[in-house]
Design an enzyme around this catalytic site. Structure first.
Site, PDB file in Angstrom:
ATOM      1  N   GLY A   1       0.820  -1.209   0.000  1.00 47.33           N
ATOM      2  CA  GLY A   1       0.000   0.000   0.000  1.00 47.33           C
ATOM      3  C   GLY A   1       0.849   1.252   0.000  1.00 47.33           C
TER       4      GLY A   1
ATOM      5  N   ASP B   1      -2.240  -8.019  -5.693  1.00 49.46           N
ATOM      6  CA  ASP B   1      -3.430  -8.199  -4.865  1.00 49.46           C
ATOM      7  C   ASP B   1      -2.969  -8.923  -3.603  1.00 49.46           C
ATOM      8  OD1 ASP B   1      -5.761  -8.920  -3.582  1.00 49.46           O
ATOM      9  OD2 ASP B   1      -6.656  -9.947  -5.302  1.00 49.46           O
ATOM     10  N   VAL B   2      -2.809  -8.184  -2.519  1.00 43.91           N
ATOM     11  CA  VAL B   2      -2.217  -8.767  -1.313  1.00 43.91           C
ATOM     12  C   VAL B   2      -3.065  -9.887  -0.728  1.00 43.91           C
ATOM     13  CG1 VAL B   2      -1.022  -6.606  -0.768  1.00 43.91           C
ATOM     14  CG2 VAL B   2      -3.256  -7.087   0.297  1.00 43.91           C
TER      15      VAL B   2
ATOM     16  N   SER C   1      -4.603  -0.524  13.917  1.00 46.17           N
ATOM     17  CA  SER C   1      -5.425   0.663  14.140  1.00 46.17           C
ATOM     18  C   SER C   1      -5.906   0.657  15.586  1.00 46.17           C
ATOM     19  CB  SER C   1      -6.642   0.661  13.209  1.00 46.17           C
ATOM     20  OG  SER C   1      -7.572   1.660  13.577  1.00 46.17           O
TER      21      SER C   1
ATOM     22  N   TYR D   1     -13.626  -3.867   9.797  1.00 47.57           N
ATOM     23  CA  TYR D   1     -12.314  -3.229   9.883  1.00 47.57           C
ATOM     24  C   TYR D   1     -11.689  -3.467  11.255  1.00 47.57           C
ATOM     25  CZ  TYR D   1      -8.798   0.480   9.316  1.00 47.57           C
ATOM     26  OH  TYR D   1      -7.619   1.189   9.218  1.00 47.57           O
TER      27      TYR D   1
ATOM     28  N   ALA E   1     -12.317  -5.890  13.326  1.00 46.71           N
ATOM     29  CA  ALA E   1     -11.967  -7.306  13.446  1.00 46.71           C
ATOM     30  C   ALA E   1     -10.659  -7.605  12.716  1.00 46.71           C
ATOM     31  CB  ALA E   1     -13.090  -8.178  12.894  1.00 46.71           C
TER      32      ALA E   1
ATOM     33  N   LYS F   1      -8.199  -5.548  12.119  1.00 45.18           N
ATOM     34  CA  LYS F   1      -7.072  -4.915  12.803  1.00 45.18           C
ATOM     35  C   LYS F   1      -6.788  -5.583  14.154  1.00 45.18           C
ATOM     36  CE  LYS F   1      -6.163  -1.895   9.600  1.00 45.18           C
ATOM     37  NZ  LYS F   1      -4.901  -1.946   8.836  1.00 45.18           N
TER      38      LYS F   1
ATOM     39  N   ILE G   1      -5.574   9.736  11.336  1.00 47.94           N
ATOM     40  CA  ILE G   1      -4.440  10.234  10.567  1.00 47.94           C
ATOM     41  C   ILE G   1      -4.962  10.826   9.264  1.00 47.94           C
ATOM     42  CG2 ILE G   1      -2.222   9.675   9.520  1.00 47.94           C
ATOM     43  CD1 ILE G   1      -2.276   9.269  12.558  1.00 47.94           C
TER      44      ILE G   1
END
Length: 242
Positions: free
Chosen positions: A11, A63-64, A142, A155, A157, A159, A188
């Site tokens: 990213g 595509d990770v 996060s 999101y 879950a 992180k 951020i």
């Protein structure tokens, strides 16, 4: 500080990942810039790193979330750079919504990118780390992985899972000199959080403002060189998760 090292940053064409790639390059590291779709942005990061800092920088579309594609990408990185010393798993997406109404794909896609993507890169880079008997893995988590957040169950879950992955990998690889840490950013300023500029939760930030991508990059630079720190979750959040 990082001269002669190679860092993989996922990213890395924008936002936090771009800031980390540029910071590491400024410290002398060669950079593998992993991006999802914006080739022009990724190439600009590479060009700037090369011209400003005299390091090697190569971009790779990946595509990770795809195990086999990550394997092929890591093989290409090894062929181009010889080895890898630092891995920053930063790639992430959001598909916000209330859990009671969330589509299955919105949950799966976030977990596949944010959590499984990190596993994929750790899995395929580990051989080089083990051979080198050194390595620094930095996972960008996060604060919502620590606190949860309404409307972000997928999101949060992903992180929270990333934090668990960090601690487990740290325990598995410590005996070989390989460290694994996480950074938990708060609010951020990035493209992803632009819509949250008026979020009422910002009033709860003790430092009273959003953070900058440079704040996360500085934390990543610390963890990349902190040889006696592993399994740590470093909050960079203005104090919101105290």
């Amino acid at each position: 500080m990082l001269k002669g090292k190679t860092a993989v940053v996922t990213g890395a064409s924008r936002g936090i990942g771009e800031a980390i790639a540029r910071k590491f390059a400024s410290l002398g590291a060669n950079i593998a810039v992993i991006y999802a779709g914006n080739n022009a942005a990724a190439e600009k990061v590479c060009k700037d790193c090369q011209e400003s800092y005299g390091v090697k920088a190569v971009s790779y579309q990946c595509d990770v979330s795809d195990f086999d594609i990550v394997k092929q990408t890591v093989a290409s990185i090894k062929a181009d750079f010889g080895t890898v010393h630092i891995l920053v798993n930063n790639a992430g997406i959001t598909r916000d919504g209330l859990c009671a109404m969330m589509k299955e794909d919105d949950f799966s896609s976030v977990v596949d990118t944010n959590l499984k993507g990190a596993f994929n890169f750790i899995r395929h880079c580990s051989g080089m780390f083990l051979k080198n008997r050194e390595g620094s893995i930095i996972n960008i988590a996060s604060v919502v992985g620590l606190t949860g957040n309404a409307g972000q169950s997928n999101y949060a879950a992903s992180k929270a899972g990333l934090i668990g992955l960090t601690k487990s990998v740290a325990k598995e690889l410590a005996s070989r000199g390989i460290r694994c840490n996480a950074i938990a950013p708060g609010f951020i300023k990035t493209d992803m959080t632009e819509a949250q500029a008026d979020n009422p939760l910002l009033a709860a930030v003790p430092l009273g403002r959003m953070g900058e991508v440079s704040d996360i990059a500085e934390a990543a630079a610390y963890l990349a060189t902190a040889n006696y720190v592993t399994g740590e979750v470093l909050r960079v959040d203005g104090g919101i998760a105290m």
